[in-house]
Scaffold this active site. Structure first.
Site, PDB file in Angstrom:
ATOM      1  N   ASP A 100       0.850  -1.192   0.000  1.00  0.00           N
ATOM      2  CA  ASP A 100       0.000   0.000   0.000  1.00  0.00           C
ATOM      3  C   ASP A 100       0.881   1.235   0.000  1.00  0.00           C
ATOM      4  O   ASP A 100       1.952   1.238   0.608  1.00  0.00           O
ATOM      5  CB  ASP A 100      -0.905   0.021   1.236  1.00  0.00           C
ATOM      6  CG  ASP A 100      -1.945  -1.089   1.216  1.00  0.00           C
ATOM      7  OD1 ASP A 100      -2.447  -1.401   0.128  1.00  0.00           O
ATOM      8  OD2 ASP A 100      -2.249  -1.641   2.292  1.00  0.00           O
ATOM      9  N   ASP A 130      -7.068  -1.297  -4.641  1.00  0.00           N
ATOM     10  CA  ASP A 130      -8.153  -0.932  -3.720  1.00  0.00           C
ATOM     11  C   ASP A 130      -9.078   0.103  -4.344  1.00  0.00           C
ATOM     12  O   ASP A 130     -10.301   0.057  -4.168  1.00  0.00           O
ATOM     13  CB  ASP A 130      -7.577  -0.379  -2.411  1.00  0.00           C
ATOM     14  CG  ASP A 130      -6.766  -1.408  -1.640  1.00  0.00           C
ATOM     15  OD1 ASP A 130      -7.072  -2.608  -1.751  1.00  0.00           O
ATOM     16  OD2 ASP A 130      -5.823  -0.999  -0.930  1.00  0.00           O
TER      17      ASP A 130
END
Length: 208
Positions: free
Chosen positions: A150, A184
């Site tokens: 991330d 995401d």
């Protein structure tokens, strides 16, 4: 939208997702960040569990973290097979373009994160205190135990909440706190389409 166009869009999303992850993984030390704007940073973290960093073992304390991680990865693989089947079936039956686009985004995003979980443990070495190497002699973990990369962090607002807010008044608060990735974003777009354009997605088929 036909299968060829859907596949092309999936490939584009996957390339953007994986290129961004590989770049961050091979140029940043874990925890390192770069400020792009006051409200947007590239902040490298690794997610070992589900959304928001939750672990399956948080809900099932009788299993180990490694078993929980393996179970989650296997579940994701079966889930993406199901989504892929739904997508192909929707295209063959010429269902609404809205539904197909939503499924394309969800499938591409889920596949992007699956690639991290399945392969990154063997494709990279550790990022703790060092910049990881791509294809090292030995990876940081085994197959199916990789961590999701991330890097998108958007702390749009930080400050103390007004005292009059029940329960959390006076607390220091950051909006938006989670760190996420391109996959995401794709998943969120897909679910957003299904939620806000539900009638178009599941109504009568559109002319494609």
């Amino acid at each position: 939208m036909n299968l060829k166009k859907a596949s092309l869009l999936i490939i584009i999303i996957l390339l953007i997702d994986q290129i961004s992850k590989i770049y961050v993984k091979t140029h940043f030390v874990l925890g390192e960040d770069v400020t792009v704007f006051n409200w947007f940073k590239i902040y490298f973290i690794e997610n070992n569990g589900m959304a928001w960093g939750t672990k399956l073992s948080d809900f099932l304390p009788f299993i180990t973290d490694r078993t929980a991680k393996l179970s989650l990865t296997i579940f994701r693989i079966f889930a993406i097979i199901g989504i892929g089947y739904w997508l192909v079936n929707a295209i063959k039956k010429q269902q609404s373009k809205t539904l197909i686009i939503a499924l394309v985004f969800i499938f591409a995003g889920a596949l992007g994160n699956i690639l991290d979980s399945v392969f990154y443990g063997v494709l990279f070495d550790d990022s703790v205190g060092q910049v990881a190497t791509f294809l090292p002699p030995e990876g940081y973990d085994s197959l199916l135990h990789g961590k999701v990369v991330d890097m998108l962090y958007m702390p749009i607002w930080k400050g103390y909440l007004p005292e009059w807010i029940p329960g959390i008044g006076g607390d220091y608060f950051t909006f938006f706190e989670p760190v996420f990735n391109v996959a995401d974003v794709a998943i969120s777009i897909g679910f957003g389409i299904l939620i806000f354009f539900n009638r178009k997605a599941f109504g009568k088929k559109e002319q494609l």
